[in-house]
Write an enzyme that holds these catalytic residues in place. Structure first.
Site, PDB file in Angstrom:
ATOM      1  N   ASP A  85     -11.468   2.433   4.016  1.00 56.01           N
ATOM      2  CA  ASP A  85     -11.874   1.021   3.925  1.00 56.01           C
ATOM      3  C   ASP A  85     -13.395   0.906   3.807  1.00 56.01           C
ATOM      4  O   ASP A  85     -13.909  -0.149   3.421  1.00 56.01           O
ATOM      5  CB  ASP A  85     -11.450   0.265   5.194  1.00 56.01           C
ATOM      6  CG  ASP A  85     -10.162  -0.527   5.034  1.00 56.01           C
ATOM      7  OD1 ASP A  85      -9.879  -0.960   3.900  1.00 56.01           O
ATOM      8  OD2 ASP A  85      -9.467  -0.717   6.038  1.00 56.01           O
ATOM      9  N   GLN A 102      -4.777  -1.598   9.424  1.00 52.38           N
ATOM     10  CA  GLN A 102      -4.682  -2.940   8.847  1.00 52.38           C
ATOM     11  C   GLN A 102      -5.228  -3.973   9.845  1.00 52.38           C
ATOM     12  O   GLN A 102      -4.879  -3.952  11.018  1.00 52.38           O
ATOM     13  CB  GLN A 102      -3.218  -3.248   8.496  1.00 52.38           C
ATOM     14  CG  GLN A 102      -3.017  -4.538   7.735  1.00 52.38           C
ATOM     15  CD  GLN A 102      -3.605  -4.523   6.330  1.00 52.38           C
ATOM     16  OE1 GLN A 102      -3.663  -3.484   5.680  1.00 52.38           O
ATOM     17  NE2 GLN A 102      -4.042  -5.667   5.859  1.00 52.38           N
ATOM     18  N   LYS A 153       0.832  -1.207   0.000  1.00 54.29           N
ATOM     19  CA  LYS A 153       0.000   0.000   0.000  1.00 54.29           C
ATOM     20  C   LYS A 153       0.866   1.257   0.000  1.00 54.29           C
ATOM     21  O   LYS A 153       0.587   2.224  -0.733  1.00 54.29           O
ATOM     22  CB  LYS A 153      -0.948  -0.013   1.215  1.00 54.29           C
ATOM     23  CG  LYS A 153      -2.050  -1.070   1.070  1.00 54.29           C
ATOM     24  CD  LYS A 153      -2.833  -1.347   2.355  1.00 54.29           C
ATOM     25  CE  LYS A 153      -3.827  -2.487   2.083  1.00 54.29           C
ATOM     26  NZ  LYS A 153      -4.576  -2.926   3.283  1.00 54.29           N
TER      27      LYS A 153
HETATM   28  N1  GUN Z   1      -6.979  -7.061   6.122  1.00 53.02           N
HETATM   29  C1  GUN Z   1      -7.357  -7.841   5.078  1.00 53.02           C
HETATM   30  N2  GUN Z   1      -8.070  -7.127   4.193  1.00 53.02           N
HETATM   31  C2  GUN Z   1      -8.140  -5.874   4.673  1.00 53.02           C
HETATM   32  C3  GUN Z   1      -8.731  -4.673   4.192  1.00 53.02           C
HETATM   33  O1  GUN Z   1      -9.361  -4.606   3.136  1.00 53.02           O
HETATM   34  N3  GUN Z   1      -8.553  -3.584   4.967  1.00 53.02           N
HETATM   35  C4  GUN Z   1      -7.892  -3.620   6.136  1.00 53.02           C
HETATM   36  N4  GUN Z   1      -7.794  -2.501   6.845  1.00 53.02           N
HETATM   37  N5  GUN Z   1      -7.337  -4.704   6.615  1.00 53.02           N
HETATM   38  C5  GUN Z   1      -7.453  -5.825   5.880  1.00 53.02           C
END
Ligand code: GUN
Length: 289
Positions: free
Chosen positions: A125, A102, A58
């Site tokens: 998100d 995350q 990211k």
């Molecule tokens: N962990 C696995 N997928 C995601 C996601 O789409 N967003 C976040 N914040 N954590 C994750």
């Protein structure tokens, strides 16, 4: 018997590259107009190996798109109060337009409370109560990245959704439930299947559009697919030999489907691309207030 027609493989890598190029041009436009680059903060607590890789990806994607990134790496022992303080700090930081915490979080942290503490306009998100509500109400808001990416794949492939029978396999808050709502918003007739569904094969056989988000390698058999269906595979499972496998038996499904995604190279690359797109949307909303 006519010759078997192979499905068109929807190229997630290419479509993600297209989205990222759109994001880069939007980021440059925002920087020129407002004198500040769009900013994304990524919070990681602890050293979950998958999270380490995702967060690195990211941050790298931000740099390539001209989005300023703010990495907050916290120790495994971080208390809920400490994590809330970081989130509140990012909520107030005018350089930060999107905040992503995350998941999963360590045991002592409550993900629900953290997600609820995020400023809704920075919730890239789309997991928080405000954005969840806006999606269910069919109103504009930040949409969860993975299902939002699946929808973009279907759109780019030219798959018509209105009036079709769509089946979402899996009911997670991150993928299945928001995916079903996005398809409903597009006027599909939507079914959600899950671990207690009586006859998954029969549900799949009826579906014009199948979104597989279960997390079980090749649980959806190619022979179940309705001829001409569109199949989007969100699964990322390790096979016995360490190979990455989807939730769908790809080769057999590709002989019946009209459109299908691969694993890897399908939905995976879209998740980060849509996160960047959401960061642009969040930045625009905050900078034009
Ligand atoms: N962990 C696995 N997928 C995601 C996601 O789409 N967003 C976040 N914040 N954590 C994750």
């Amino acid at each position: 018997m006519g010759a078997t027609r192979q499905a068109v493989v929807i190229d997630g890598k290419a479509i993600a590259a297209l989205v990222r190029a759109e994001v880069a041009s939007a980021a440059a436009e925002i920087a020129a107009k407002h004198g500040i680059a769009p900013g994304l903060a990524v919070v990681r607590v602890g050293e979950d190996p998958a999270s380490v890789i995702y967060v690195r990806g990211k941050i790298k994607a931000c740099a390539e798109a001209g989005i300023a990134s703010f990495e907050r790496l916290l120790p495994e022992s971080t208390t809920q109060a400490q994590l809330l303080a970081v989130v509140n700090d990012l909520n107030r930081d005018a350089r930060v337009h999107g905040v992503l915490v995350q998941l999963p979080l360590p045991r002592q942290n409550s993900a629900d409370a953290i997600i609820e503490a995020l400023a809704p306009e920075k919730d890239v998100d789309g997991f928080g109560p405000r954005n969840t509500y806006l999606l269910s109400a069919g109103r504009p808001g930040l949409r969860p990245c993975t299902p939002w990416g699946c929808l973009r794949l279907l759109d780019e492939a030219g798959v018509k959704l209105a009036g079709t029978r769509a089946l979402v396999v899996g009911r997670s808050n991150i993928v299945g439930k928001p995916m079903a709502q996005l398809l409903l918003e597009r006027n599909a007739t939507v079914t959600i299947a899950h671990s207690r569904t009586a006859d998954l094969a029969a549900e799949v056989a009826r579906a014009d559009v199948v979104i597989a988000a279960v997390g079980k390698a090749e649980i959806i058999k190619g022979s179940w697919i309705k001829p001409g269906a569109a199949v989007i595979d969100v699964g990322m499972n390790r096979g016995p030999d360490g190979k990455l496998l989807g939730d769908v038996e790809f080769a057999a499904a590709a002989e019946r489907a009209a459109f299908i995604t691969r694993v890897p190279g399908g939905v995976g690359p879209m998740t980060i691309a849509m996160l960047l797109a959401n960061t642009i949307e969040a930045a625009r909303a905050q900078l034009t207030k």
